[in-house]
Each structure stands twice: as C-alpha cells, then as structure tokens.
Enzyme design. Structure first.
Site, PDB file in Angstrom:
ATOM      1  N   GLU A 469       0.862  -1.174   0.000  1.00  7.77           N
ATOM      2  CA  GLU A 469       0.000   0.000   0.000  1.00  7.77           C
ATOM      3  C   GLU A 469       0.907   1.235   0.000  1.00  7.77           C
ATOM      4  OE1 GLU A 469      -2.171   0.589   3.552  1.00  7.77           O
ATOM      5  OE2 GLU A 469      -4.045   1.042   2.546  1.00  7.77           O
ATOM      6  N   GLU A 475      -9.644   2.188   0.352  1.00  9.08           N
ATOM      7  CA  GLU A 475     -10.322   2.148   1.656  1.00  9.08           C
ATOM      8  C   GLU A 475     -10.759   3.531   2.134  1.00  9.08           C
ATOM      9  OE1 GLU A 475      -7.513   0.451   4.409  1.00  9.08           O
ATOM     10  OE2 GLU A 475      -6.199   2.176   4.353  1.00  9.08           O
TER      11      GLU A 475
HETATM   12  C1  NOJ Z   1      -5.613  -1.134   6.759  1.00  9.45           C
HETATM   13  C2  NOJ Z   1      -5.430  -1.806   5.436  1.00  9.45           C
HETATM   14  O1  NOJ Z   1      -4.979  -0.895   4.464  1.00  9.45           O
HETATM   15  C3  NOJ Z   1      -6.745  -2.435   5.046  1.00  9.45           C
HETATM   16  O2  NOJ Z   1      -6.650  -2.985   3.742  1.00  9.45           O
HETATM   17  C4  NOJ Z   1      -7.126  -3.457   6.058  1.00  9.45           C
HETATM   18  O3  NOJ Z   1      -8.403  -3.958   5.751  1.00  9.45           O
HETATM   19  C5  NOJ Z   1      -7.171  -2.845   7.469  1.00  9.45           C
HETATM   20  N1  NOJ Z   1      -5.989  -2.117   7.768  1.00  9.45           N
HETATM   21  C6  NOJ Z   1      -7.339  -3.913   8.520  1.00  9.45           C
HETATM   22  O4  NOJ Z   1      -6.207  -4.727   8.543  1.00  9.45           O
HETATM   23 CA    CA Z   2      -4.009   1.316   4.990  1.00  9.64          CA
END
Ligand code: NOJ
Ligand code: CA
Length: 680
Positions: A469, A475
């Site tokens: 990431e 998200e």
């Molecule tokens: C942040 C991550 O970027 C996301 O993809 C994940 O679902 C959550 N943390 C929980 O681990």
């Molecule tokens: Ca994240």
C-alpha cells in the site's frame, strides 16, 4: 557486512581493469549517461568536503550539493577527506535481465558507473555513482578505522536545484504515507516524502526517491535554508540516533533522481529497479505469480461486516465458500480473507493477533480444501496492529502454518503504533519489514504489505515482495471524504514510480447505494458523515486496474455488485501477468494513458482528473500485419463522476496497427480497452 566487503572488492578489481582512456575523466571525476545528456561531477572543497553536481543537456540541474553524514563518537564523515590517489574507477554496464513479473519482464541496464574513494583520519568513504539515460543514483559505503559501533545522527546529502518548478509530494511522516498529494512550487515546498516528483521551469521532469532500502531509516526531504535546496532527513530511533551499525561500516541505500523529457518518461523509467541487486531467489519460483483477487474486505470498510467474530462477522465459512465459488466462476485467481484469525477483538488494544488460530466460524480445513478443488488460491491476512514483537515471535510458526495449508500469499498490515517509541519508517522498522520478506521467501509466500515501508525496488532482489500500500488507497473512500479524482492521475507519477501499489480499484457501487441504508451498517470510525463515495466514474474504476499497476490486482467491491454486471467482463478478461508496458501520454495530476501486453493481448487504459478530456492514441504498439478486435469500456456521453458516475458503454471495433483511437473521458472518468487478435 558481506555486501560491504564485496563492494570494496569490486572497487579494487575495477581499479586494475579500468582502461587508461578514463584517466582524464578520473582526474575530473565526472561521469555521464550513455547518451551523454546527464553529466555528474564530484569535487572536493578546500575543507575536504565532497560535493556533487549534475547538468542535463549542458544546463545546470543540481548545483554543487553536500554529501556525507554526521556521526557520534569521533567518526567524521563530513570533512577532512582527500581522494585516494587512483581511488576512482569507471566502468559501464550494458546488460539485459529478466523479472518473473513486473511492468516489463525484459529489462535493460545501460549505465555508467563512477566509484570514488576518499579518506580522512577516521574513515574511508566510497561514493558510487551510476548514471543512466533516465537519471542517476549514488550511495555511500563507509569503512570506519577504529569504531566499536557506528551511530549516524544526520545525513548531509543535499539536492540543490538550479531551477524552480512545480512539485508534487505528500507530507513526510514517520508513520504513514496515507495522505493526499499537494502541488507546490519547489521553492515553496517545505518538506516531502519521496518519491517527490517535479517539473522544472524549463520543462524537465524528475523525481527524487531512494533504491534498495534494506538496513537504513527512510529518507525524507526537508527544505534547507536556501529555498531551492532540500536536505535528506532520516527517520530516527526513539533516542534520536538515525542509523546504527556495528563498528565495521555500512552501505547506504541509493539516493536517486529519475529524469525525463516528458511526464510519462518517469513512468517508463526503470532506474529504481536497475539500482537494486539481482534476485536472491534463483531456481524454480513457480510459487511466485501475479494474481487477480477478490476478498472478504470491503464489507468491513463499508461498516456492514466485522473483522472480529460477532453476528456481522465477514470471514465465515459460508462467505468464504461463496467467494471461492465466485472467483472460480469468474476467472479470478485468488480470494483474500480478513478477520479470519483470533485477535481482532483486541485491535487497537493489546494487538495480540494469533496467526495460527482461526475463528471458530472459519473452518479453515474445509475452506482450503474447497479452494484447492476449485483451483482458487487463498490470500491470508496478518494484521499486526503494529505489535511487531508479537508478530516476530510467531513469524516462523505463522509461515509454517501457511505452508502447511498450501497458502502462498499473505497480506500483512501494520495499522497501529510500533512498540517502544519506534516509528513505522525508522531503521528498526525497515529491518522488521526485511525480516518478514526473507521469512516469507523461505516458506514460499508472496507478500502484499499494507502500512509498509515505501517500495524502493527490492522486489527485484526479493520477487516474492509483490505489492503494497503506502499511499491513500480505495479504503479511504469508504470512511472519509475519499480520494479526489486527480489522486489517480498523481499516483502513477509519484508513489507508483517506487513500485507496485495495492490500491484495490474496482468499486462498482460508486455511491454505496447497496449498502448505505442497510440496518447492520455502522459507520466505520465515524469518518463517513453520510457523504462518503467513490469519486470517479465506473469506467475509470476499470481503467485503474490497468493504470495502477499491481501484480496482485484486486476487484475491491462486494461480489453482489459484480454478479451479472456487464462491465465486470473486463476484470474477467484482465491478465495481471503482463509482459510489457508503456505509458503513452499524460501530465501529472491531469491525465494518463497506459498500455500493457500480456501474451498476445493488450490492455489499454486512460483516466482523467475532474476535467472531461479527449485524447487521440495512435495504436502503434499493435503487431504489424495483424488485426485486432478492441472491446472498449467507455464513459457514456452523459457520464460525470459527480452527477452520473455509473453511465458507461461497451462497444467493439476492428483495429490494426497505426489506427488512431479517440478516447473521450467524462469529468473524473476513464476508459479501458482490451485488444484481442483476430485469428486468421
Ligand atoms: C488497513 C489496510 O490498508 C486495510 O486494507 C485493512 O483492511 C485494514 N488495515 C485492517 O487490517
Ligand atoms: Ca491502509
């Protein structure tokens, strides 16, 4: 230390083989790119301080800039240096190499190297410069004369720009990269995480970053006293020391600057990978392969499912089997499960996740068996919450458990503070991330790292480090104001220059119509004030699968939103295992056009910021003498990311090499095209 020794050995060998023709250059200590356009010089001040400078096309680009470090305990890496007589070595590299995956599988490394050694009363310092047609890099290797240990307190490296220009970067932070980019004049940019990308007033494009960050803190850039000068700032240990080593010495990561004549030249550059070492995973790496995936994931971010086991638990056996079947039926390689293991009830608290204990309602044996039978891979999930002591204690058992279950891919996560005052980006953390990469490799596991240390091309050396990431991904759309349209036209020219990104494109329910009013929905950490949505058109979601490169490419949405959707055919057809790529056109923050070839098929995609745009693309990449059918997923004429985001069209046309494709994009829109050979 073995890397340090081999570097010095290489240097000594090169001294003996370097041709006499380099003698005069050696005195001038200059090295140029193979095409001669980039010239780098090294000089020494009267006080014995090394300085480098760079010209491009004969014009000053980097003015004489500082090099070196400050260190504790009598180790002087700042001044008092004099060159070794005959301590400068030149050689050229012109070789091909291949990657098991990547935007391009055939790589070419063509550059000139200058290694310069100097010493003072406390140390020997060798500076290695590599200059390519697409930029330059340099790194330090230090051998201390008499030190029990080395504590670096500062890096002196400066980038003194000769000319002002526009720059794009995120704010540096020791713990996260999940910010929106800002555009500012270089002269007004106070600080930047790297890659920091810029366009100088005379139209040259560049990006400063680092390569091969294995045992060092990350480098950030801070404006120095002088407005066009940036200094390297290193993430620190809790006691303020920046980097520590045993008394022998150290080798720094490469400080890099990509240089291009147009914006897409930066995307087409392979400088970062070329500055990394060849693969340490020789032999049969059949377990490393690009994959398309879906996951039990978006429901948690939308607030309609939970990670922890309760009445809204996402990773149940029933859901897992449903996702596996959907993957098998839709030509999707893998399924990610988050919230499958014990510990989520303490997320944000003790962060004691257990990586070998599935929740009672996640029948892992049955799920693995079903996945095997249906030919679908499982992507497991290791959220650490930042508790890396807990993770490291379990590393071997956790990866053995994955191997025992035939799982060859894991998504890691570090959503939470690191222990004992350590930051996510300091040397301690970098060592941890590296330890995980090497452990995963031993157990034949591919990695997708969330909240990672930024990529620096290490995937060349460790090809199981697939993606990560390290920027604001999908998200953020679920529970904040989201990522504005231009974010997707900045990422390819900034964060993605560093390496692949698991952005997770492909949300089709752009306005969350299917989930917003569900009774079980709770707004995740209340950042969604009811206005969260995805800020693009649907066609741009398809385009992002091609543009935002990741060898593990996710279709992020709930599978209910794909079932029966005609536009999902693009993902069914999409092949993440591309052989060749080219960024064809674009401007930072405005638009971008990229094409990738996988086997005989081509995937082309374009996207635009808030402005509607028409781009003409000559199809010069298609094979001569062949005809193709182009399946075009476009914004409908009345599409608009704000008011009509889901209007799209699917059309087909016959094309040959040299035809010109006219791509019309709505505001915040995009287009994705599949080219398939028409068999004769
Ligand atoms: C942040 C991550 O970027 C996301 O993809 C994940 O679902 C959550 N943390 C929980 O681990
Ligand atoms: Ca994240």
């Amino acid at each position: 230390m073995s890397r340090l020794r081999s570097l010095i050995l290489l240097l000594l060998l090169a001294i003996f083989v370097s041709p006499a023709a380099t003698q005069s250059l050696r005195e001038r200590r200059q090295v140029a790119s193979p095409d001669g356009t980039i010239q780098l010089s090294l000089n020494m001040t009267d006080a014995g301080e090394p300085r480098y400078s760079v010209t491009v096309d004969g014009k000053p680009f980097i003015l004489p800039s500082e090099l070196g470090f400050d260190a504790r305990g009598g180790l002087n890496l700042r001044d008092g240096f004099h060159f070794f007589s005959d301590g400068t070595v030149f050689f050229s590299m012109d070789n091909d190499w291949t990657c098991p995956w990547g935007v391009n599988k055939q790589m070419h490394q063509h550059g000139n190297v200058m290694m310069v050694c100097m010493q003072n009363s406390t140390a020997q310092l060798c500076l290695e410069f590599q200059v390519f047609n697409d930029g330059f890099g340099f790194r330090y290797s230090v051998l201390a004369n008499h030190a029990d240990s080395i504590q670096v307190t500062d890096e002196l490296t400066r980038f003194r720009f000769a000319r002002d220009g526009d720059a794009w970067a995120i704010t540096p932070d020791y713990n996260t990269y999940e910010f929106l980019y800002h555009k500012q004049l270089l002269s007004q940019m106070p600080y930047a995480a790297t890659p920091m990308t810029f366009r100088t007033a005379d139209g040259l494009y560049g990006s400063i970053h680092e390569a091969a960050l294995v045992d060092f803190p990350e480098m950030m850039l801070y404006a120095d006293d002088d407005s066009l000068c940036f200094r390297a700032e290193l993430a620190e240990w809790p006691d303020g020391v920046k980097a520590r080593f045993n008394g022998d010495g150290f080798i720094s990561p490469w400080r890099t600057c990509q240089i291009a004549r147009d914006a897409v030249g930066l995307i087409n550059s392979s400088l970062i990978l070329n500055l990394n070492e060849p693969s340490k995973l020789p032999g049969d790496c059949g377990w490393i392969r690009p994959m398309k995936y879906i996951g039990v994931w978006w429901g948690m971010h939308l607030g309609i499912q939970t990670w922890a086991m309760d009445d809204r638990h996402g990773a149940t056996t029933e859901n897992a089997l449903r996702y596996i079947d959907f993957a098998a039926d839709n030509n999707i390689d893998a399924v990610l499960f988050e919230g499958w293991n014990e510990g989520w009830e303490n997320w944000g608290g003790s962060q004691r996740f257990d990586y070998t204990r599935p929740y009672a309602d996640f029948d892992v044996e049955r799920i693995c068996r079903h996945a095997r039978e249906r030919g679908v891979a499982i992507i497991s999930h290791h959220e650490t919450g930042g508790n890396i002591y807990n993770y490291e204690r379990q590393l071997d058992t956790a990866y053995q458990w994955l191997a025992d279950h035939g799982i060859h891919c894991v998504k890691t996560g570090y959503a939470g503070g690191f222990p004992d005052g350590h930051s996510h980006h300091g040397q301690f953390a970098v060592r941890h991330y590296q330890r995980v990469v090497e452990t995963a490799a031993r157990y034949h596991v591919m990695l997708d790292v969330h909240e990672p240390i930024k990529p620096t091309g290490l995937c060349r050396t460790w090809p199981n480090l697939m993606t990560g990431e390290g920027a604001r991904g999908m998200e953020w759309n679920a529970w904040s104001d989201g990522n504005p349209p231009e974010h997707h036209e900045i990422l390819p020219f900034t964060r993605l220059l560093a390496g692949p990104m698991d952005y997770t494109p492909g949300t089709f329910d752009i306005l969350f119509t299917q989930s917003r009013d569900l009774p079980q929905r709770r707004k995740w950490n209340d950042q969604d004030k009811g206005t969260s949505r995805v800020n693009t058109t649907l066609a741009k979601q398809l385009a992002n699968w091609v543009i935002l490169y990741s060898p593990l490419q996710m279709a992020s949405d709930l599978i209910e939103n794909y079932a029966g959707h005609p536009a999902f055919q693009f993902f069914r057809d999409f092949d993440p295992d591309c052989d060749w790529s080219s960024a064809l056109a674009g401007e930072i923050g405005e638009y971008v056009v990229v094409v990738r070839r996988a086997g005989e098929r081509y995937f082309l995609a374009a996207s635009t910021n808030e402005d509607a745009r028409t781009v003409s693309v000559p199809l010069l990449f298609l094979k001569e003498g062949e005809a193709y059918v182009a399946t075009i997923y476009a914004d409908a004429p009345d599409a608009d990311w704000k008011s009509n985001p889901t209007a799209y069209t699917i059309t087909q046309q016959r094309v040959v090499r040299g035809d010109v494709l006219t791509i019309r994009m709505a505001p915040g829109g995009g287009q994705a095209v599949l080219f398939e050979l028409i068999k004769k």
